[in-house]
Design an enzyme around this catalytic site. Sequence first.
Site, PDB file in Angstrom:
ATOM      1  N   HIS A 152     -12.730  15.138   2.412  1.00 30.35           N
ATOM      2  CA  HIS A 152     -13.939  14.321   2.437  1.00 30.35           C
ATOM      3  C   HIS A 152     -14.522  14.206   3.855  1.00 30.35           C
ATOM      4  CE1 HIS A 152     -16.657  11.158   1.060  1.00 30.35           C
ATOM      5  NE2 HIS A 152     -16.192  11.322  -0.170  1.00 30.35           N
TER       6      HIS A 152
ATOM      7  N   GLU B 268     -17.933  18.472  -0.581  1.00 29.48           N
ATOM      8  CA  GLU B 268     -16.605  18.276  -1.149  1.00 29.48           C
ATOM      9  C   GLU B 268     -16.384  19.294  -2.263  1.00 29.48           C
ATOM     10  OE1 GLU B 268     -16.452  14.099  -2.467  1.00 29.48           O
ATOM     11  OE2 GLU B 268     -18.232  13.894  -1.227  1.00 29.48           O
TER      12      GLU B 268
ATOM     13  N   HIS C 217     -12.066   8.462  -6.544  1.00 26.78           N
ATOM     14  CA  HIS C 217     -11.213   9.030  -5.492  1.00 26.78           C
ATOM     15  C   HIS C 217      -9.751   8.561  -5.557  1.00 26.78           C
ATOM     16  CE1 HIS C 217     -14.728  10.865  -3.924  1.00 26.78           C
ATOM     17  NE2 HIS C 217     -15.115   9.955  -3.064  1.00 26.78           N
TER      18      HIS C 217
ATOM     19  N   ASN D  69     -13.675  12.068  -6.836  1.00 27.17           N
ATOM     20  CA  ASN D  69     -14.857  11.730  -7.628  1.00 27.17           C
ATOM     21  C   ASN D  69     -14.495  10.762  -8.770  1.00 27.17           C
ATOM     22  OD1 ASN D  69     -17.629  11.837  -8.433  1.00 27.17           O
ATOM     23  ND2 ASN D  69     -17.730  13.879  -7.533  1.00 27.17           N
TER      24      ASN D  69
END
Length: 359
Positions: A192, A323, A118, A92
Site C-alpha cells: 500500500h 495496489e 484491509h 480491499n
Amino acid sequence: MDTTHPTNNRALPHIDERPFGVTKGGKKVSEFILTNSTGMRIGILTLGGILRTIEVPDRAGRNADIALGFDSLTSYEERHPYFGTITGRFANRIAKGAFSLDGQTYTLATNNGPNHLHGGLKGFDRAIWSGKTETTPTFARVSLIHVSPDMDEGYPGEVNTEVTYTLTNDNEIWIAYRATTTKPTPINLTNHTYFNLSGDASRDIKDHLLEIDAEEIVPVDETSIPTGSLMPVKNTPFDFRKPRPLGERINDVGIGYDHTYVLSSGTRELSFAARLVDPKSGRVLVVLTTEPGVQLYTGNYLNGTFKGKGGVSYEKHAGLCLETQHFPDSVNQPSFPSTILRPGEVYAQTTVYRFGIER
Ligand code: BGC
C-alpha cells in the site's frame, strides 16, 4: 588484489539493519536499509513489512524519497491509512464483513463503514514480521515471515506468509508474496505504498502522467462494494489507456480515484500494469504484476492531519497508490477470479516497481 570484487568503482549491493524503536507492547522494530550498486536505497520495517522509504534519482541524478510515511515508530503505531504496508489477509473490502466458504459463515470486523477493509483491526500491516537478509553482486533482499493463527481477525486457517523485497541493480523493487494455509481461506495481499515521484509530498500528484493497461474498471456502490459487473473505461474519466495527467478529470469522479482496474494481460504471468511519470523531475515508475487488478487510490481522504516525514502535512492527493491485487469482495462475487487458498496450495503473487527517468 582481491579478484572476487568488481574492478569498477560501483559499490556492491548492501544491507544495513538499524533499530527503529520499541512498540508500546515492548516489541523491537528494525529497519533494513537496502542499497544497490547505483545508490538507489529503500527502507523496510519489520512492523507491517512497511516499505518506508524509496530513494531514487531524478533526471539530474539527485536522489529523493518518493514514498509517503513517517519518521518515527510512534506515528506508525497510531491509526494511519496504510502508508507503505503489506495489506492482508484480504486487501480491499469484504461486504458487510461476512462471507461463506464450504457451507460455513465467517464474520469479520466492519472497520470501514458497513464493510471490512484491509484485513481488519489488526491486519498484516500491524504484525511484527521476522526478517532475514541476503546480498549478491546483483541484488539486496529481505525476506519477511509472519504466521497468522487460525481465526486471526475471524479468518479460518493458520496462514504462513513470506514476503520478499528484492532491490536489483536495475533500480527495480521485486515484491514476491507466498502463503500457505491449514484450512480453506480467502487471501489477497498487496503493498500500500503512496507514491509522489516529485519527492516533495507538499505538492500533489495531479500533474503526474498515468497509464494503466486496462479496458475496464470494477464499478462500486456508495460503500465501495462491487456491483458485480465490469465497466468499460472508454469515454469516461477512468480512461488511462494512453498516458494522461491524473488531475485532468479527477474532479469528474467525486473525491478522486478509488477503483480497481481490470488489467488487460489476463494471465498469471508477470505483465505490464501501469506507468507513472512526473514530468518535472523526470522520474518514472513502471508497475508489473501477476495480479488481475490494480486499485488506483489517489489519497482522497488525506486532509493534512498526518504529519509525514520531515514534518510535511499530507494534504488531499499528496500521493497515489497502485495496489496490485484481486478484485474487492471477491469472496462474495462468484464471477470474479477466486481468492480462496486451500491446504496444499501455495498463494503466489509478484509485483515489480521499476524506476527510471525520462529526459
Ligand atoms: C482504499 C481506500 C482507503 C485507503 C486507505 C485504499 O486501498 O481503496 O478507500 O481509504 O486504502 O485505507
